[in-house]
Design a protein around this motif. Structure first.
Motif, short mmCIF file in Angstrom:
data_model
loop_
_atom_site.label_atom_id
_atom_site.label_comp_id
_atom_site.label_asym_id
_atom_site.label_seq_id
_atom_site.Cartn_x
_atom_site.Cartn_y
_atom_site.Cartn_z
N THR A 1 0.80 -1.23 0.00
CA THR A 1 0.00 0.00 0.00
C THR A 1 0.83 1.27 0.00
O THR A 1 0.40 2.29 -0.53
CB THR A 1 -0.95 0.03 1.21
N ASN A 2 2.02 1.22 0.58
CA ASN A 2 2.80 2.46 0.67
C ASN A 2 4.26 2.15 1.01
O ASN A 2 4.63 0.99 1.24
CB ASN A 2 2.20 3.42 1.70
N ALA A 3 5.06 3.21 1.05
CA ALA A 3 6.47 3.08 1.39
C ALA A 3 6.91 4.26 2.25
O ALA A 3 6.44 5.39 2.05
CB ALA A 3 7.33 3.01 0.13
N GLN B 1 0.79 5.35 9.48
CA GLN B 1 0.88 4.99 8.06
C GLN B 1 1.26 3.54 7.82
O GLN B 1 1.19 3.05 6.69
CB GLN B 1 1.89 5.90 7.34
N LEU B 2 1.69 2.85 8.88
CA LEU B 2 2.17 1.48 8.69
C LEU B 2 1.01 0.56 8.34
O LEU B 2 0.01 0.48 9.06
CB LEU B 2 2.87 0.99 9.96
N ASP B 3 1.18 -0.17 7.27
CA ASP B 3 0.14 -1.07 6.77
C ASP B 3 0.86 -2.22 6.07
O ASP B 3 1.65 -2.91 6.71
CB ASP B 3 -0.78 -0.30 5.82
N THR C 1 3.61 -2.16 4.13
CA THR C 1 4.49 -1.00 3.93
C THR C 1 5.95 -1.40 3.74
O THR C 1 6.51 -2.15 4.54
CB THR C 1 4.39 -0.06 5.15
N TYR D 1 9.86 -5.23 4.54
CA TYR D 1 8.44 -5.18 4.23
C TYR D 1 7.65 -5.52 5.48
O TYR D 1 7.77 -6.62 6.01
CB TYR D 1 8.09 -6.14 3.10
N SER E 1 2.86 -4.74 11.19
CA SER E 1 2.67 -3.31 11.47
C SER E 1 1.87 -3.11 12.75
O SER E 1 2.20 -2.25 13.58
CB SER E 1 1.96 -2.63 10.29
#
Length: 259
Positions: free
Chosen positions: A25-27, A116-118, A120, A183, A189
């Motif tokens: 989902t994000n970085a 924001q951790l998902d 990630t 990751y 997370s």
């Protein structure tokens, strides 16, 4: 939870609707430090903004992430933070400022992005990947590793029968070392948020890299390893590391600057 074999089958057959829970989902790119071992470049330019083989180091990583569809990217910056601000317009990334970059280690950067951790990617600004190693989907949480011999001070991992890290030792002569991006899957997370919040008052953790907290809580924080060839992940800790890879590094980065 599907099996790894099924995951790989769905990837091969491009049945992405079956594996949406595995989509990255994000970085987060950690870029707040002063990089004291990167002098004289770091006296006037953060390491992540240095030029390697004709590319700005952090820009290369941003473009590799975006190439696999990871477009929600946050940089945590601190030292000479204003120099990173142009990336917001150029690449549509987000900036989070760590004002404690000079008094605490990068665990303080991760505290700023806990929400924001998902699924990630956690990236370091001083890594360079000759080929793009990022993916749109990942099966489970992992730390990137390469096998080394004659190890001196890197963190060597051992794993259980399912490939999950069960021990971390510093300075073991040979083995798989933690190097490159990490990751965090959703389960990791969630557990990481809980652990880091529980130890917020423990000052010991503020003065170590976040991996120190991780290795102290292996019973709760479960990551596998993902093995890569030793030439796939480069890390520029010092000026010499960069020069050994790019003979024009000093010339390209000292243009108009004095020692």
């Amino acid at each position: 939870m599907i099996s790894k074999n099924d995951f790989n089958k769905y990837i091969e057959q491009k049945q992405y609707d079956r594996i949406q829970q595995h989509k990255v989902t994000n970085a987060i790119i950690l870029a707040a430090g002063k990089s004291k071992r990167f002098k004289p470049i770091s006296d006037y330019c953060p390491k992540g903004l240095s030029i390697v083989k004709g590319e700005v180091l952090v820009e290369r990583q941003i473009k590799q992430l975006q190439a696999v569809g990871v477009t929600d990217i946050t940089l945590v910056v601190g030292y000479k933070k204003e120099m990173f601000f142009y990336l917001v317009d150029k690449y549509d990334v987000k900036i989070v400022i760590n004002e404690q970059y000079d008094t605490q280690d990068n665990v303080s950067s991760l505290r700023l992005v806990l929400d924001q951790l998902d699924n990630t990617y956690i990236c370091s600004v001083d890594n360079y990947y000759p080929e793009n190693l990022f993916n749109t989907y990942e099966y489970r949480g992992f730390y990137s590793t390469i096998y080394v011999e004659n190890n001196v001070d890197e963190w060597v991992v051992t794993t259980d029968e399912s490939g999950m890290i069960n021990d971390v030792n510093i300075g073991v002569p040979s083995g798989y070392i933690m190097l490159g991006f990490v990751y965090f899957d959703r389960e990791f997370s969630e557990n990481f948020r809980r652990v880091i919040q529980n130890v917020e008052s423990v000052d010991e953790y503020n003065h170590h890299v976040w991996e120190y907290l991780y290795m102290k809580h292996l019973d709760t924080l479960k990551l596998g390893i993902k093995e890569f060839d030793k030439h796939s992940i480069l890390e520029f800790d010092t000026i010499d590391d960069a020069i050994n890879f790019d003979e024009l590094f000093l010339r390209n980065n000292m243009n108009g600057k004095s020692d």
